[in-house]
Design an enzyme around this catalytic site. Structure first.
Site, short mmCIF file in Angstrom:
data_model
loop_
_atom_site.label_atom_id
_atom_site.label_comp_id
_atom_site.label_asym_id
_atom_site.label_seq_id
_atom_site.Cartn_x
_atom_site.Cartn_y
_atom_site.Cartn_z
N SER A 40 0.81 -1.22 0.00
CA SER A 40 0.00 0.00 0.00
C SER A 40 0.84 1.27 0.00
O SER A 40 0.35 2.32 -0.38
CB SER A 40 -0.93 0.00 1.22
OG SER A 40 -0.17 -0.08 2.41
N ASP A 347 -4.09 7.54 8.46
CA ASP A 347 -5.15 6.70 9.02
C ASP A 347 -4.64 5.71 10.07
O ASP A 347 -5.36 4.79 10.44
CB ASP A 347 -5.87 5.93 7.89
CG ASP A 347 -4.92 5.01 7.14
OD1 ASP A 347 -3.74 4.92 7.51
OD2 ASP A 347 -5.37 4.36 6.17
N HIS A 350 -1.09 4.38 7.14
CA HIS A 350 -0.52 5.03 5.97
C HIS A 350 -0.23 6.51 6.21
O HIS A 350 -0.87 7.12 7.07
CB HIS A 350 -1.49 4.88 4.78
CG HIS A 350 -1.91 3.46 4.57
ND1 HIS A 350 -3.12 2.98 4.99
CD2 HIS A 350 -1.24 2.41 4.04
CE1 HIS A 350 -3.21 1.69 4.71
NE2 HIS A 350 -2.07 1.31 4.14
#
Ligand SMILES: *[C@@H]1O[C@H](CO)[C@@H](O)[C@H](O)[C@H]1NC(C)=O
Ligand SMILES: *[C@@H]1O[C@H](CO)[C@@H](O)[C@H](O)[C@H]1NC(C)=O
Ligand SMILES: *[C@@H]1O[C@H](CO)[C@@H](O)[C@H](O)[C@H]1NC(C)=O
Length: 382
Positions: A40, A347, A350
């Site tokens: 990610s 969050d 990330h």
């Protein structure tokens, strides 16, 4: 005789110094394309295309809509694309509106180097581990090559990579963080330590394979201080003295990342001797990330352990953009903070675009890379 030897030594040293500088003095590389492998931290739409899409407020800052990225805006890979003069990378898995002329992104959120035996519906681990991303790459390369010969329409051709560009492209990697996070939940430290060499060797095999396919320029990020991610502390109450470092990061987890990085760096050094035409740059992203954590106070950033998006207080956790009932019975929304540009964590897992941009400025000029090559010169073997 001694004099002569001394003379040769001096000449060699002068050549050495000139050689080191000459990489910087050479013209910047003209990368026609970029191919990325990762999780990610560098996904630009892969997992969104394959599974449930990432939704707003993700993407709100820069793209003004959800953009398949796990951030409020751009991820580090987007800044890399900007820096080497290429458009943002389309995800390989994205079937709609993708343009692959300048490369493709094989990264997906939740990816690991080692194949894991769990589905994404358990803990969010992507089925597209590094070996699968390599399959995707190989298939992408052979199919686009065939298509490039077959298609007649200039428009269709313009969406495909030129077959000759693969060997001139920049190959970037940012993967390994999830191998650690899985291991933290499934293994003890001793087992994890014993597993790292296998994880690293699978990484080396991937690089080796791409080299055999013609890839030459490799830009390899090490893994970040995973113990500094707020998520690692959401479920820890009253840590013992010494469990956290002076910035609030979990020391043991960071130590494991450091151990991983040490072995990764050694593997890259070894690959340099095995792959005579490869320009391999090892990027100490860990130091860039930890550097920001350590400087947040002096540079006016928010507390790096506080998330910008989501509600995380004691036992209550409502994730960014989600709704949830907290312990006093109230329904809370995982809302966005007023000042995302001052937050390190978007969050809990990330980074914000602001932090990603900060990391980019730290790694681009070569001061945190081995060899100390700016990214614009990563095509030269130092
Ligand atoms: C997954 O399962 C296979 C077969 O049982 C095993 O060999 C492998 O080590 C497992 N992988 C992980 C990461 O646990
Ligand atoms: C429950 O907690 C939330 C968050 O702190 C607060 O906004 C809300 O007023 C509380 N509700 C009750 C009934 O105490
Ligand atoms: C690289 O950039 C960083 C951040 O701007 C700066 O601190 C460092 O001195 C620069 N290093 C070189 C070699 O230019």
């Amino acid at each position: 005789m001694g004099c002569l030897r001394g003379g040769i030594l001096v000449v060699l040293m002068v050549v050495g110094v000139v050689g080191g500088q000459s990489v910087r003095n050479k013209p910047p590389c003209k990368f026609p394309a970029m191919y990325n492998f990762g999780d990610s931290n560098s996904d630009t739409g892969g997992i969104s295309a394959a599974f449930e899409p990432i939704r707003l407020p993700y993407g709100q800052t820069f793209f003004k809509k959800a953009a398949g990225r796990d951030s409020d805006g751009r991820v580090l890979l987007d800044f890399i694309a900007e820096q080497v003069g290429l458009p943002y990378l389309s995800a390989y898995l994205n079937s709609i509106g993708a343009n692959f002329r300048h490369g493709a992104n094989f990264a997906t959120g939740g990816s690991t180097i080692r194949r894991q035996n769990e589905t994404i519906f358990q803990n969010g681990i992507s089925p597209f581990s590094l070996d699968v991303q390599i399959w995707h790459h190989d298939q992408f390369k052979s199919r686009t090559k065939d298509l490039y010969q077959q298609v007649k329409s200039p428009f269709e051709k313009s969406l495909l990579p030129r077959p000759e560009d693969f060997s001139k492209a920049l190959y970037t990697f940012d993967i390994g963080q999830n191998d650690l996070s899985v291991a933290f939940r499934t293994m003890n430290n001793e087992q994890l330590r014993a597993t790292i060499p296998n994880i690293i060797s699978q990484f080396s095999s991937a690089v080796q394979h791409l080299y055999e396919q013609g890839a030459r320029s490799f830009w390899i990020h090490n893994t970040g201080p995973i113990g500094c991610l707020p998520v690692s502390q959401f479920y820890i109450v009253n840590p013992k003295p010494g469990f956290l470092d002076e910035f609030g990061c979990i020391k043991g987890n960071n130590d494991m990342a450091i151990q991983f990085n040490k072995q990764l760096k050694d593997a890259v050094t070894k690959l340099r001797t095995q792959l005579p035409e490869a320009a391999l740059t090892y990027v100490d992203l860990y130091s860039a990330k930890y550097g920001l954590i350590s400087k947040t106070k002096s540079q006016g950033w928010a507390d790096p352990m506080k998330v910008c998006c989501g509600y995380h207080e004691k036992y209550d956790h409502v994730w960014c953009g989600q709704k949830g009932v907290i312990s006093n019975g109230t329904t809370m929304f995982g809302a966005v903070c007023k000042d995302p540009e001052l937050h390190v964590s978007w969050d809990g897992v990330h980074h914000t675009e602001g932090a990603n941009h900060w990391f980019a400025t730290q790694i681009f000029n070569g001061s945190l890379t081995d060899p100390p090559t700016p990214i614009t010169h990563a095509c030269y073997r130092n």
